[in-house]
Design a protein around this motif. Structure first.
Motif: not given
Length: 201
Positions: A44-47, A62-67, A115-126, A143-147
């Motif tokens: 979360i700090i990194m995002a 970026a907002n979607i990635g943070m959510i 939860g890790y699926g949500m993280m994957a979506l977060s990395t995609f949008f970030i 790497l983040m988008i592919i993740h």
């Protein structure tokens, strides 16, 4: 501070994923649970750092990635705090163990995957929000988008019941190999993010 704090977050991400891999190898579940509660804090700090530096035209992404990062953190905290407290310390029935014990591949294991699926979506949008000005930043972005596509397996696989037949859940060989692969994939994201925030603006 707007770059130094996210740099710390990236360091936490890198260290916790590395330790998680080590604890998988030496079969130390309690250590895995502890670092998995630190990982979402660092993420979360990194995002938040990527969100802060995003340009106006990428701000929605970026907002979607943070959510999604917040949703990820809540789910993962619930899973691993339960493992470190209720499952580990209390005398609970066999039926409750099947539901609560992460290593049995039950409900909380499925929540962990969600939860890790949500993280994957977060990395995609970030990742979509990152303005890549260097070769390393381009690697980080891709790497983040592919993740983000890990979301598909994290979301669908629990619905297939593929994990219910695994006696030890993620502790089985197949689960361990999959988690080691994820660690090998995500550590470079942490390292590249650390380098990104270490650059002068």
């Amino acid at each position: 501070m707007n770059r130094f704090i996210p740099k710390i977050g990236a360091a936490i991400v890198t260290l916790t994923v590395f330790l998680f891999a080590i604890f998988l190898i030496v079969d130390f579940p309690f250590g895995s649970y502890l670092v998995c509660m630190l990982l979402p804090m660092g993420y979360i700090i990194m995002a938040a750092g990527f969100h802060h530096e995003s340009a106006e035209e990428q701000r929605v992404s970026a907002n979607i990635g943070m959510i999604f990062s917040a949703i990820y953190a809540v789910l993962v905290f619930l899973v691993y705090f339960a493992q470190a407290t209720t499952v580990r310390q209390e005398d609970i029935s066999e039926q409750a163990v099947k539901i609560l014990d992460y290593q049995r591949g039950g409900l909380l294991f499925n929540y962990d995957l969600l939860g890790y699926g949500m993280m994957a979506l977060s990395t995609f949008f970030i990742g979509l929000s990152i303005k890549a000005d260097s070769k390393s930043d381009k690697w980080l972005k891709y790497l983040m988008i592919i993740h983000g596509f890990f979301f598909i397996s994290c979301f669908i696989m629990p619905m297939t019941g593929v994990f219910t037949s695994m006696a030890n859940g993620a502790g089985g060989n197949g689960g361990t190999i999959a988690l080691m692969f994820w660690c090998a994939y995500f550590i470079p994201i942490g390292v590249l993010s650390y380098r990104h925030f270490g650059k002068s603006k």
